[in-house]
Design a protein around this motif. Structure first.
Motif, short mmCIF file in Angstrom:
data_model
loop_
_atom_site.label_atom_id
_atom_site.label_comp_id
_atom_site.label_asym_id
_atom_site.label_seq_id
_atom_site.Cartn_x
_atom_site.Cartn_y
_atom_site.Cartn_z
N ARG A 34 52.83 37.17 34.20
CA ARG A 34 52.62 37.76 35.02
C ARG A 34 51.24 37.42 35.12
NH1 ARG A 34 56.12 42.89 36.16
NH2 ARG A 34 57.77 41.83 37.12
N LEU A 35 51.01 38.28 33.53
CA LEU A 35 49.32 38.04 34.10
C LEU A 35 48.52 36.09 33.47
CD1 LEU A 35 46.78 39.63 32.93
CD2 LEU A 35 47.48 39.02 30.65
N SER A 36 49.63 36.13 32.78
CA SER A 36 49.14 34.33 33.40
C SER A 36 49.19 33.30 34.13
CB SER A 36 49.31 33.36 32.17
OG SER A 36 51.29 33.14 32.39
N LYS A 37 49.84 33.50 35.27
CA LYS A 37 50.37 32.97 36.43
C LYS A 37 49.24 33.71 37.87
CE LYS A 37 55.46 31.82 36.28
NZ LYS A 37 55.95 32.19 36.71
N GLY A 38 48.55 35.04 36.79
CA GLY A 38 47.77 35.26 38.16
C GLY A 38 48.25 37.19 39.01
N LYS A 39 49.42 37.57 38.21
CA LYS A 39 50.22 38.17 38.95
C LYS A 39 50.33 39.39 38.57
CE LYS A 39 53.04 35.36 41.18
NZ LYS A 39 54.75 34.61 41.81
N ALA A 40 49.06 39.93 37.84
CA ALA A 40 48.38 41.12 37.00
C ALA A 40 48.83 42.30 37.64
CB ALA A 40 47.29 40.94 35.77
N GLN A 41 48.38 42.25 39.05
CA GLN A 41 48.31 43.36 39.92
C GLN A 41 49.92 43.86 40.01
OE1 GLN A 41 47.65 40.15 41.21
NE2 GLN A 41 49.16 39.91 42.78
N LYS A 42 50.61 42.90 39.85
CA LYS A 42 52.28 43.44 40.39
C LYS A 42 52.68 44.26 38.62
CE LYS A 42 54.65 40.45 42.45
NZ LYS A 42 55.83 39.10 42.95
N ILE A 43 51.75 44.56 37.50
CA ILE A 43 51.73 44.76 35.91
C ILE A 43 51.25 46.31 36.33
CG2 ILE A 43 52.12 45.40 33.53
CD1 ILE A 43 50.58 41.83 33.63
N HIS A 47 53.67 51.16 32.51
CA HIS A 47 55.20 50.44 32.46
C HIS A 47 54.32 49.89 30.88
CE1 HIS A 47 56.36 49.34 36.39
NE2 HIS A 47 57.25 51.02 36.76
N VAL A 48 52.95 49.59 30.55
CA VAL A 48 52.55 48.98 29.49
C VAL A 48 52.57 50.18 28.52
CG1 VAL A 48 51.00 47.44 27.95
CG2 VAL A 48 51.90 47.44 30.35
N GLU A 49 52.41 51.24 28.91
CA GLU A 49 52.15 52.67 28.26
C GLU A 49 54.25 53.02 27.65
OE1 GLU A 49 50.07 55.01 31.20
OE2 GLU A 49 48.21 54.39 30.56
N GLU A 97 44.62 46.70 28.70
CA GLU A 97 42.96 46.68 28.95
C GLU A 97 42.74 45.65 29.61
OE1 GLU A 97 40.78 46.31 24.55
OE2 GLU A 97 41.60 47.73 24.36
N GLU A 98 43.28 44.48 29.76
CA GLU A 98 42.98 43.05 31.22
C GLU A 98 43.67 43.80 31.74
OE1 GLU A 98 41.67 40.56 30.89
OE2 GLU A 98 40.88 41.50 29.02
N ILE A 99 44.75 45.22 32.27
CA ILE A 99 44.95 45.00 33.65
C ILE A 99 44.73 46.06 33.57
CG2 ILE A 99 47.59 44.28 33.33
CD1 ILE A 99 48.42 46.91 32.59
N SER A 100 44.24 47.15 33.72
CA SER A 100 42.71 47.95 33.29
C SER A 100 41.88 47.80 34.24
CB SER A 100 42.65 49.27 32.12
OG SER A 100 44.10 49.44 31.95
N LYS A 101 40.99 46.78 33.90
CA LYS A 101 40.20 46.22 34.19
C LYS A 101 39.94 45.68 35.86
CE LYS A 101 38.86 44.10 29.88
NZ LYS A 101 38.48 42.97 28.76
#
Length: 102
Positions: A34-43, A47-49, A97-101
């Motif tokens: 998802r991150l590589s497709k630019g859809k990080a906002q869906k994460i 969920h990662v925690e 860290e990436e999705i928190s940015k």
């Protein structure tokens, strides 16, 4: 303390623990896609925690199993598995860290 008690479980429960680890890795892989497709906002960070928490629990179980194991070949296998788990923990922390940015 409760996690240490869980570490002594063997048999079918050990298979479930292995599946939990595999499921956590698969979930991380999905998140990275998802991150590589630019859809990080869906994460969602929660969920990662949750994945990070599951990996931490598995680490406690693995360390307890290593401590209780006598057979050298099994100890080596478990230590390799622990190394893979550490890699997944690093990936999960980086992803958080990436999705928190964003």
């Amino acid at each position: 303390m409760q996690l240490l008690q869980c570490a002594r479980i063997t048999g079918d429960h050990a298979r479930v623990d292995a599946m939990d680890f595999e499921n956590s890795v698969e979930k991380l892989d999905k998140y990275f896609k998802r991150l590589s497709k630019g859809k990080a906002q869906k994460i969602k960070p929660s969920h990662v925690e949750k994945v990070i928490g599951k990996l931490a629990k598995k680490e406690v179980l693995l360390r307890a199993e290593i401590k209780d194991t006598k057979k050298e070949s099994k100890i080596e296998r478990l230590e390799r598995k622990l190394g893979l788990l550490h890699e997944q923990q690093s990936r999960a922390r980086w992803l958080l860290e990436e999705i928190s940015k964003q």
